[in-house]
Write an enzyme that holds these catalytic residues in place. Structure first.
Site, PDB file in Angstrom:
ATOM      1  N   HIS A 164       0.776  -1.260   0.173  1.00  0.00           N
ATOM      2  CA  HIS A 164      -0.060  -0.041   0.000  1.00  0.00           C
ATOM      3  C   HIS A 164       0.780   1.317   0.029  1.00  0.00           C
ATOM      4  CE1 HIS A 164      -3.218  -2.878   1.183  1.00  0.00           C
ATOM      5  NE2 HIS A 164      -2.446  -3.286   2.088  1.00  0.00           N
ATOM      6  N   SER A 285      14.948  22.471 -14.985  1.00  0.00           N
ATOM      7  CA  SER A 285      13.826  23.096 -15.349  1.00  0.00           C
ATOM      8  C   SER A 285      14.273  24.496 -15.584  1.00  0.00           C
ATOM      9  CB  SER A 285      13.062  23.408 -13.753  1.00  0.00           C
ATOM     10  OG  SER A 285      12.313  24.639 -13.981  1.00  0.00           O
ATOM     11  N   LYS A 291      15.879  22.170  -9.516  1.00  0.00           N
ATOM     12  CA  LYS A 291      15.004  21.039 -10.102  1.00  0.00           C
ATOM     13  C   LYS A 291      16.141  20.180 -10.805  1.00  0.00           C
ATOM     14  CE  LYS A 291      11.160  20.014 -10.016  1.00  0.00           C
ATOM     15  NZ  LYS A 291      10.214  20.584 -10.733  1.00  0.00           N
ATOM     16  N   GLU A 298       9.568   9.305 -16.560  1.00  0.00           N
ATOM     17  CA  GLU A 298       8.316   9.710 -16.749  1.00  0.00           C
ATOM     18  C   GLU A 298       7.954   9.191 -18.247  1.00  0.00           C
ATOM     19  OE1 GLU A 298       7.808  13.695 -14.433  1.00  0.00           O
ATOM     20  OE2 GLU A 298       9.538  13.783 -15.442  1.00  0.00           O
TER      21      GLU A 298
END
Ligand code: ARG
Length: 469
Positions: A164, A285, A291, A298
């Site tokens: 979970h 970024s 970043k 992704e």
């Protein structure tokens, strides 16, 4: 777009037609921009067909030689990028045949004896899909190799195991990575199974009913590396379950890749801090200088949409399609090419990231120790050492966890007195099982996360994969 025909009558089937197609007809009908990718398979298939036609004396040896040398020249033009594709000629089969006719003249017209584009395209596409299965399996094996190597290095690197997405029990990073090796090995197996099942040759099924010419279907099947000819001509021209199996295998593999990609996204976030990707696999970024984004992970995660979408697309094209050939089948290729390309890219990017990432063992271990992750070890100890029934041990452990939680300490930071306040028979031996290292080391039963098991499994995979190469 004008509705004036932009081409004159089709030279391949123009006999019955007095006008060329409307421009919009040509636009919806033409597949050359997509199926030009089948040119190698088309030429290979035509060579086998011409050779067989001469073997059984349907065409002469001279015609065969003219066809074969003409096909060599067509192949050179295609390879060299000088071939002129025509939309009016619809697809790769008619483009190649028309060019062959320009080069060798009359014998080119004999090549299509005892053949139809229906069995031709089914054959070409099977050849292409067969190769795609081999390449997908090889790509997955390279990924498995990379994972198994990182698993061996990290056989004893402790991290939290989750259920979970809540800390459940400590595991090792090696064990976690090897779980994916198991998955990808089944994925590779699915491609190999699909390849073996699709390896039957449709050529000679002709348009749908077979042919009255005395062709030798075993000869073409052999020449093209198929196990045997398809036994039913209707099935030969109209079945695409071979592509569906390829797409299903791709969708399952992509689903597995997306799970690993998601974990890399989580692990490389500052909140987890379990791992980092080097500059080679991160992007910055344009506005937030701090970043480091895991874009490749992704995109691997997102490619699943494309790949699963392709499977759904072809299932929908095939649904309720009556036998035998219908032009609907022309839509099979774009979906398949797209899925196979996307999977190859995703597998290669994942292989790169697996080789690239740096684990942060201190952070993983600290996280593994949080959340009372050795509570099950405590309960198991109560069963083993004190003979408690597991249900009672579970209850006692729950009370000890509550005591630790109230003090904001880990289980191994509670004193013996504090534990004995819950169960008087607990003795100092309990401290042997409360650390995360002890917890993973104890899971020695086959398939468990003990570092020695993980090392053995990683080495087994590494040598098995080496042997296959
Ligand atoms: N381009 C077609 C396809 O991919 C080839 C077969 C055409 N056959 C036909 N009867 N129109 O399916």
């Amino acid at each position: 777009m004008s509705d004036k025909p932009d081409s004159t009558e089709n030279q391949m089937w123009g006999g019955r037609f007095s006008q060329g197609p409307a421009a919009i007809m040509e636009a919806i009908n033409s597949s050359i921009d997509i199926d030009k990718r089948l040119w190698r398979e088309d030429i290979t298939g035509s060579r086998a067909h011409a050779t067989m036609l001469a073997e059984v004396s349907i065409i002469s040896g001279e015609d065969r030689d003219a066809i074969l040398s003409g096909l060599d020249q067509v192949a050179k033009e295609l390879e060299g990028g000088t071939f002129k594709f025509s939309q009016a000629l619809e697809d790769i089969h008619m483009n190649i045949e028309a060019r062959l006719k320009e080069i060798v003249g009359e014998p080119a017209g004999r090549l299509h004896t005892a053949r139809s584009r229906n069995d031709q395209v089914a054959t070409d596409f099977r050849l292409w899909c067969r190769n795609a299965c081999d390449e997908a399996a090889a790509g997955l094996k390279a990924l498995m190799q990379a994972l198994a190597e990182r698993a061996e290095e990290n056989a004893a690197t402790v991290m939290p195991g989750f259920t979970h997405l809540q800390t459940a029990q400590p595991v090792t990073l090696g064990h976690h990575l090897l779980a994916y090796v198991e998955m990808f090995s089944r994925d590779a197996g699915r491609f190999i199974d699909a390849r073996n099942r699709m390896n039957e040759c449709p050529l000679g099924s002709a348009a749908l009913a077979g042919t009255p010419f005395p062709i030798d279907r075993n000869s073409t099947a052999n020449a093209l590396g198929f196990d045997n000819p398809c036994a039913n001509s209707l099935d030969g021209v109209s079945s695409r379950d071979f592509a569906l199996e390829l797409l299903s295998a791709a969708a399952i593999a992509a689903t597995h890749l997306s799970r690993l990609a998601e974990e890399l996204v989580l692990w490389t976030s500052p909140q987890f801090g379990f791992a980092s990707l080097s500059d080679a696999f991160s992007t910055g970024s344009s506005i937030m200088p701090q970043k480091r984004n895991p874009d490749a992970a992704e995109l691997v995660r997102a490619k699943t949409g494309r790949i699963t979408g392709s499977l759904n697309l072809l299932l929908t094209v095939m649904k309720a399609l009556p036998l035998a050939y219908a032009k609907d089948l022309q839509e099979d290729k774009a979906a398949t090419f797209e899925s196979v390309d996307a999977l190859a890219l995703a597998v290669a990017a994942m292989t790169g990231m697996i080789g690239d990432f740096t684990p942060h063992p201190e952070n993983m271990k600290a996280a593994a120790a949080r959340g009372f992750s050795t509570a099950t070890d405590l309960a198991d100890w109560l069963v083993r050492e004190l003979g408690l029934p597991f249900r009672d041990a579970h209850h006692v452990t729950g009370r000890i966890v509550a005591a630790a939680e109230a003090k904001s300490v880990r289980l191994d930071e509670l004193s013996l007195d504090e534990m004995q306040a819950v169960e008087t028979r607990i003795h100092s031996g309990i401290f042997d099982v409360l650390s995360v290292d002890a917890s993973v080391a104890s899971r020695k039963a086959y398939g468990g996360t003990a570092p020695e098991n993980v090392k053995t499994q990683a080495q087994r995979w590494i040598s098995a994969l080496k042997q296959e190469n």
